[in-house]
Design a protein around this motif. Structure first.
Motif, PDB file in Angstrom:
ATOM      1  N   ASP A  51       0.835  -1.206   0.000  1.00  0.00           N
ATOM      2  CA  ASP A  51       0.000   0.000   0.000  1.00  0.00           C
ATOM      3  C   ASP A  51       0.868   1.255   0.000  1.00  0.00           C
ATOM      4  N   GLY A  52       1.965   1.205   0.768  1.00  0.00           N
ATOM      5  CA  GLY A  52       2.852   2.363   0.825  1.00  0.00           C
ATOM      6  C   GLY A  52       3.519   2.646  -0.500  1.00  0.00           C
ATOM      7  N   GLU A  53       3.944   1.584  -1.193  1.00  0.00           N
ATOM      8  CA  GLU A  53       4.576   1.753  -2.496  1.00  0.00           C
ATOM      9  C   GLU A  53       3.577   2.276  -3.529  1.00  0.00           C
ATOM     10  N   LEU A  54       2.347   1.779  -3.471  1.00  0.00           N
ATOM     11  CA  LEU A  54       1.325   2.282  -4.379  1.00  0.00           C
ATOM     12  C   LEU A  54       1.033   3.752  -4.108  1.00  0.00           C
ATOM     13  N   ALA A  55       0.988   4.109  -2.841  1.00  0.00           N
ATOM     14  CA  ALA A  55       0.735   5.514  -2.494  1.00  0.00           C
ATOM     15  C   ALA A  55       1.830   6.414  -3.059  1.00  0.00           C
ATOM     16  N   THR A  56       3.090   5.925  -3.025  1.00  0.00           N
ATOM     17  CA  THR A  56       4.197   6.697  -3.578  1.00  0.00           C
ATOM     18  C   THR A  56       4.042   6.860  -5.081  1.00  0.00           C
ATOM     19  N   LEU A  57       3.681   5.778  -5.774  1.00  0.00           N
ATOM     20  CA  LEU A  57       3.474   5.866  -7.215  1.00  0.00           C
ATOM     21  C   LEU A  57       2.360   6.843  -7.565  1.00  0.00           C
ATOM     22  N   ARG A  62       0.509  12.314  -9.407  1.00  0.00           N
ATOM     23  CA  ARG A  62      -0.137  13.604  -9.129  1.00  0.00           C
ATOM     24  C   ARG A  62       0.878  14.735  -9.210  1.00  0.00           C
ATOM     25  N   ARG A  63       2.105  14.437  -8.741  1.00  0.00           N
ATOM     26  CA  ARG A  63       3.151  15.453  -8.796  1.00  0.00           C
ATOM     27  C   ARG A  63       3.504  15.773 -10.246  1.00  0.00           C
ATOM     28  N   GLU A  64       3.491  14.747 -11.126  1.00  0.00           N
ATOM     29  CA  GLU A  64       3.734  14.998 -12.548  1.00  0.00           C
ATOM     30  C   GLU A  64       2.741  16.017 -13.074  1.00  0.00           C
ATOM     31  N   PRO A 168      11.035  14.912  -1.123  1.00  0.00           N
ATOM     32  CA  PRO A 168      11.471  13.836  -2.007  1.00  0.00           C
ATOM     33  C   PRO A 168      10.591  12.606  -1.886  1.00  0.00           C
ATOM     34  N   LEU A 169      10.501  11.850  -3.002  1.00  0.00           N
ATOM     35  CA  LEU A 169       9.729  10.616  -3.011  1.00  0.00           C
ATOM     36  C   LEU A 169      10.627   9.391  -3.123  1.00  0.00           C
ATOM     37  N   THR A 170      11.935   9.587  -2.981  1.00  0.00           N
ATOM     38  CA  THR A 170      12.855   8.462  -3.069  1.00  0.00           C
ATOM     39  C   THR A 170      13.525   8.244  -1.729  1.00  0.00           C
ATOM     40  N   LYS A 171      13.944   6.989  -1.507  1.00  0.00           N
ATOM     41  CA  LYS A 171      14.638   6.646  -0.287  1.00  0.00           C
ATOM     42  C   LYS A 171      16.115   7.011  -0.412  1.00  0.00           C
ATOM     43  N   THR A 172      16.806   7.061   0.737  1.00  0.00           N
ATOM     44  CA  THR A 172      18.231   7.310   0.718  1.00  0.00           C
ATOM     45  C   THR A 172      18.925   6.221  -0.089  1.00  0.00           C
ATOM     46  N   GLY A 173      19.841   6.628  -0.991  1.00  0.00           N
ATOM     47  CA  GLY A 173      20.551   5.659  -1.810  1.00  0.00           C
ATOM     48  C   GLY A 173      19.795   5.197  -3.027  1.00  0.00           C
ATOM     49  N   GLU A 174      18.597   5.739  -3.274  1.00  0.00           N
ATOM     50  CA  GLU A 174      17.778   5.305  -4.408  1.00  0.00           C
ATOM     51  C   GLU A 174      17.771   6.393  -5.466  1.00  0.00           C
ATOM     52  N   GLY A 331      22.325   0.154  -6.189  1.00  0.00           N
ATOM     53  CA  GLY A 331      21.068   0.420  -5.515  1.00  0.00           C
ATOM     54  C   GLY A 331      20.091   1.210  -6.354  1.00  0.00           C
ATOM     55  N   VAL A 332      20.382   1.374  -7.652  1.00  0.00           N
ATOM     56  CA  VAL A 332      19.518   2.169  -8.516  1.00  0.00           C
ATOM     57  C   VAL A 332      18.178   1.475  -8.698  1.00  0.00           C
ATOM     58  N   VAL A 333      17.094   2.246  -8.612  1.00  0.00           N
ATOM     59  CA  VAL A 333      15.758   1.734  -8.897  1.00  0.00           C
ATOM     60  C   VAL A 333      15.285   2.415 -10.161  1.00  0.00           C
ATOM     61  N   TYR A 334      14.900   1.631 -11.176  1.00  0.00           N
ATOM     62  CA  TYR A 334      14.476   2.193 -12.449  1.00  0.00           C
ATOM     63  C   TYR A 334      12.969   2.254 -12.491  1.00  0.00           C
ATOM     64  N   VAL A 335      12.439   3.452 -12.322  1.00  0.00           N
ATOM     65  CA  VAL A 335      11.002   3.622 -12.383  1.00  0.00           C
ATOM     66  C   VAL A 335      10.579   3.972 -13.802  1.00  0.00           C
ATOM     67  N   MET A 336      11.406   4.716 -14.507  1.00  0.00           N
ATOM     68  CA  MET A 336      11.071   5.132 -15.858  1.00  0.00           C
ATOM     69  C   MET A 336      12.125   4.620 -16.810  1.00  0.00           C
ATOM     70  N   SER A 337      11.718   4.088 -17.925  1.00  0.00           N
ATOM     71  CA  SER A 337      12.660   3.663 -18.939  1.00  0.00           C
ATOM     72  C   SER A 337      11.943   3.548 -20.264  1.00  0.00           C
ATOM     73  N   ASP A 338      12.730   3.617 -21.380  1.00  0.00           N
ATOM     74  CA  ASP A 338      12.132   3.512 -22.705  1.00  0.00           C
ATOM     75  C   ASP A 338      11.424   2.185 -22.862  1.00  0.00           C
ATOM     76  N   ARG A 339      10.179   2.236 -23.318  1.00  0.00           N
ATOM     77  CA  ARG A 339       9.383   1.070 -23.641  1.00  0.00           C
ATOM     78  C   ARG A 339       9.290   0.101 -22.476  1.00  0.00           C
TER      79      ARG A 339
END
Length: 509
Positions: A51-57, A62-64, A168-174, A331-339
């Motif tokens: 639920d927390g991860e969905l809330a962040t998404l 909404r921020r976009e 910020p909406l990202t965790k430390t190191g992300e 520790g990179v998290v890829y939320v956006m990427s081509d296709r």
């Protein structure tokens, strides 16, 4: 979400899917109140998120909308509304009949310098407007640049944008974004600024001209290290744009030209002039520093000395930062990427077992059962049946006949699985008139040489997407696990591949 003609928020009628990325799907819709065509962006279903991860998404989406709505400019897509659809926020925006620069580069040759300058002018105008509104884009890349039939250039997808007054909406190191277009300061974990977006602009123009990102490496860790430390590979097709792009891709943000100077130099290049021989002795950096302007008429020896001098300065200032960059990349998290894809996350696989100890698979996921085939045991979804068996492979498919998981076993394994996968790719190209490689990366899996291959192809009635990973030690067995599914439903089925691959164990039979 494949049901065309469905009504969203009592007003927006879905008519055609026009785009799909890592986070969401974009539809062309009919606004039945105002009688006009608009576009609607909706997040993909994420059943495995908390639920927390969905809330962040949802908050990121909404921020976009809030970020983009603050920017009023012809080179930025217009945001009309944010509505709710089954608990998910949807962004309603201007419909722009266009192809993305990313898609254009995948289907055809590189862009000539004057056209790249024209595209760059639209992008930098959008960034100037965004920065003036206090908004950083943070994911400038070819896939987010729309090229309209009327010549309009539109920067879109502010989904990970950051405003000066937002938390910020990202965790430390992300890190969030697409690794090939992340500025060195972001790779090192430093706070991004306007100069970070300009570095991504430079990386986008580099790819538009050369046909590849400026720091293209097999793995995310190597990409991150190269961005932080390696010198820029000389450009072959940039022409008068070369000095400007080299300046935009400076490791130090203080050495990059400002957005205003970038726009001026792009205008010069578009009219056939030089971005380095216009009488300018330096370009004002994002924080007021001066960047020596390069002359395109200088000899190769001068260019080489300049590159070597820049390399020495970068290496001296990043000896410690390079190690940190390589660690950060893990520790990179890829939320956006081509296709919906990108360079693979180095931590995406299960951690290998200690030497001498058997591999312990994760618990069997709900809705799966184990089967024993080809000297191995692996999970397949409940209800799936074996639809093809031969001496070296078995395929399990769903009831539709469109989705399947295949496990292949080869014995003995060769010294390098990449040679095997290259051969398989050649056969695949000959079998399909429309084929596109998404990636083919050499990596390691459970401390064994491995290759990950992802691609799309056109079947008789629809487009498909597939991913395959093979691993094994020379002289032993090589196991290849693959998943194929309709491209329009890829996000629904993609997790099945991970479950099968991570759950595979050898039985010794």
């Amino acid at each position: 979400m494949t049901d065309e003609s469905r009504l969203v928020a009592g007003r927006y009628r879905l008519t055609e899917e026009i785009g799909r990325g890592g986070m969401g799907t974009v539809w062309r819709v009919q606004d039945e109140v105002l009688g006009r065509q608009v576009a609607l962006k909706r997040l993909h279903e994420r059943p495995r998120l908390s639920d927390g991860e969905l809330a962040t998404l949802y908050e990121r989406m909404r921020r976009e909308a809030r970020s983009a709505a603050r920017i009023v400019h012809p080179n930025v897509v217009v945001i009309h509304d944010v509505v709710d659809d089954g608990g998910q926020p949807c962004i309603v925006m201007e419909y722009v009949p266009a192809v993305t620069l990313g898609d254009l580069l995948k289907k055809g040759p590189a862009v000539p310098p004057q056209e790249a300058a024209r595209i760059g002018l639209g992008m930098v105008a959008a960034l100037r407007a965004a920065h003036a509104a206090g908004v950083l884009h943070r994911d400038v890349k070819p896939g987010n640049v729309m090229l309209g039939a009327d010549g309009r250039v539109v920067l879109t997808d502010f989904g990970i944008a950051m405003t000066a007054d937002a938390s910020p909406l990202t965790k430390t190191g992300e890190l969030v974004g697409s690794i090939h277009y992340m500025a060195p300061e972001r790779i090192r974990g430093r706070k991004p600024g306007p100069a970070s977006d300009l570095w991504a602009l430079g990386a986008t123009l580099y790819q538009a001209l050369e046909g590849r990102p400026p720091f293209d490496r097999p793995t995310a860790m190597e990409v991150a290290y190269a961005i932080a430390v390696d010198p820029l590979e000389p450009m072959q097709r940039a022409g008068a744009l070369q000095p400007l792009i080299e300046a935009l891709l400076a490791k130090d943000p203080d050495e990059r030209p400002s957005a205003e100077e970038t726009e001026r130099l792009l205008r010069t290049a578009r009219t056939g002039g030089s971005t380095g021989a216009t009488g300018v002795t330096g370009a004002t950096g994002a924080t007021g520093a001066t960047v020596p302007a390069a002359s395109p008429t200088m000899g190769n020896g001068t260019r080489q000395r300049r590159r070597q001098g820049r390399k020495r300065r970068v290496l001296l200032s990043t000896t410690v930062a390079a190690a940190a960059a390589a660690t950060t990349a893990l520790g990179v998290v890829y939320v956006m990427s081509d296709r919906g894809t990108g360079t693979p996350d180095p931590d995406a696989h299960q951690k290998p077992s200690a030497p001498g100890q058997p591999y312990t698979p994760p618990p069997l996921p709900a809705g799966f059962h184990r089967v024993n085939e080809l000297g191995a045991s692996f999970p397949v979804p409940d209800g799936w049946k074996a639809v093809n068996r031969s001496g070296e492979l078995v395929t399990y498919g769903d009831a539709s006949g469109r989705v399947g998981i295949t496990v292949k076993m080869f014995e003995p394994a060769g010294a390098n699985p990449m040679e095997h996968f290259t051969s398989m790719e050649a056969r695949t190209k000959s079998n399909y008139a429309v084929y596109w490689r998404v990636r083919m990366d050499q990596t390691a899996f459970r401390k064994q040489p491995a290759v990950v291959w992802e691609y799309t192809f056109k079947g008789r009635k629809r487009g498909y997407r597939a991913i395959e990973e093979g691993f094994g030690r020379e002289g032993g067995r090589e196991y290849d696990i693959s998943l194929s599914a309709p491209e329009a439903q890829w996000d629904t089925y993609r997790h099945l591949f991970d479950a099968c691959r991570d759950g595979l164990t050898t039985t010794g039979q």
